[in-house]
Design a protein around this motif. Structure first.
Motif, PDB file in Angstrom:
ATOM      1  N   VAL A  34      -9.369  27.538  -2.666  1.00 29.63           N
ATOM      2  CA  VAL A  34      -8.191  26.554  -1.990  1.00 29.63           C
ATOM      3  C   VAL A  34      -8.697  25.318  -2.216  1.00 29.63           C
ATOM      4  O   VAL A  34      -9.577  24.884  -1.599  1.00 29.63           O
ATOM      5  N   TRP A  35      -7.990  24.605  -3.240  1.00 30.67           N
ATOM      6  CA  TRP A  35      -8.317  23.335  -3.514  1.00 30.67           C
ATOM      7  C   TRP A  35      -7.191  22.089  -2.948  1.00 30.67           C
ATOM      8  O   TRP A  35      -6.042  22.661  -3.114  1.00 30.67           O
ATOM      9  N   GLU A  36      -7.590  21.282  -2.539  1.00 26.35           N
ATOM     10  CA  GLU A  36      -6.641  20.030  -2.184  1.00 26.35           C
ATOM     11  C   GLU A  36      -6.506  19.101  -3.081  1.00 26.35           C
ATOM     12  O   GLU A  36      -7.624  18.765  -3.675  1.00 26.35           O
ATOM     13  N   LEU A  56      -3.764  23.831  -4.349  1.00 26.06           N
ATOM     14  CA  LEU A  56      -4.095  24.702  -5.740  1.00 26.06           C
ATOM     15  C   LEU A  56      -4.818  25.829  -5.051  1.00 26.06           C
ATOM     16  O   LEU A  56      -5.804  25.612  -4.558  1.00 26.06           O
ATOM     17  N   THR A  57      -3.930  26.974  -5.156  1.00 27.99           N
ATOM     18  CA  THR A  57      -4.555  28.352  -4.484  1.00 27.99           C
ATOM     19  C   THR A  57      -4.690  29.108  -5.662  1.00 27.99           C
ATOM     20  O   THR A  57      -4.219  29.453  -6.721  1.00 27.99           O
ATOM     21  N   LEU A  58      -6.030  29.532  -6.160  1.00 25.52           N
ATOM     22  CA  LEU A  58      -6.652  30.571  -6.777  1.00 25.52           C
ATOM     23  C   LEU A  58      -6.663  31.945  -6.451  1.00 25.52           C
ATOM     24  O   LEU A  58      -7.306  32.277  -5.354  1.00 25.52           O
ATOM     25  N   PRO A  59      -5.828  32.867  -7.209  1.00 26.15           N
ATOM     26  CA  PRO A  59      -6.038  34.167  -6.968  1.00 26.15           C
ATOM     27  C   PRO A  59      -7.352  34.817  -7.175  1.00 26.15           C
ATOM     28  O   PRO A  59      -8.206  34.146  -7.775  1.00 26.15           O
ATOM     29  N   LYS A  60      -7.895  35.934  -6.359  1.00 23.33           N
ATOM     30  CA  LYS A  60      -8.945  36.444  -6.380  1.00 23.33           C
ATOM     31  C   LYS A  60      -9.498  36.998  -7.943  1.00 23.33           C
ATOM     32  O   LYS A  60     -10.533  37.121  -8.341  1.00 23.33           O
ATOM     33  N   ASP A  61      -8.216  37.174  -8.612  1.00 22.93           N
ATOM     34  CA  ASP A  61      -8.460  37.627  -9.991  1.00 22.93           C
ATOM     35  C   ASP A  61      -8.317  36.417 -11.126  1.00 22.93           C
ATOM     36  O   ASP A  61      -7.803  36.639 -11.995  1.00 22.93           O
TER      37      ASP A  61
END
Length: 154
Positions: A34-36, A56-61
């Motif tokens: 999770v990025w701001e 900016l949310t990155l999925p686990k995959d």
């Protein structure tokens, strides 16, 4: 390379050499997913002078699935949903268009470029897109008003 290794590598790239007018940091040091993103409204856009906060949310995959980009600052824009989610409509973020070699730096740059040049033909807010196409002056006035109201310096 594991997902988090790649994410840390991309985070390092983007924090050491951020795109113009942006600053990136982790929301929580213990979670690289999770990025701001702090984005200054580009000078040549109706959002100039605004300061926008994106998540900016990155999925686990990741990188096999695209990241999710949301505006946390309200913005009047055809490609950003007008609800409390602030979802951003970007071609490359759709799961059918996302490619694992895509970089997060490119995602941030694309978001910034959409502020300079909205894409009304790929809108999430059709009423704003219609206004953008048919009454640019009114669109620009509202976008500037919202920028002052929601994205001004606190």
């Amino acid at each position: 390379m594991s997902a988090s290794k790649r994410i840390v590598k991309e985070l390092t790239e983007v924090t050491s050499n951020p795109p113009a007018g942006t600053k990136v940091q982790l929301v929580d040091e213990s979670d690289v997913h999770v990025w701001e993103v702090l984005l200054d409204g580009p000078e040549q856009s109706v959002y100039a002078g605004g300061h926008f906060k994106l998540l900016l949310t990155l999925p686990k995959d990741y990188p096999f699935k695209p990241p999710v980009l949301n505006f946390q600052t309200k913005i009047y824009h055809p490609n950003v949903s007008n609800d409390d989610k602030g979802s951003m409509c970007l071609g490359m973020l759709r799961s059918d268009e996302w490619k694992p070699p895509n970089k997060l730096m490119a995602v941030i740059n694309m978001a910034r470029n959409l502020l300079i040049e909205p894409n009304p033909d790929d809108a999430v807010e059709t009423a704003i897109a219609d206004q953008y196409k048919s009454n640019r002056q009114e669109f620009e006035k509202t976008a500037r008003d919202w920028t002052k109201k929601f994205a001004g310096r606190k």
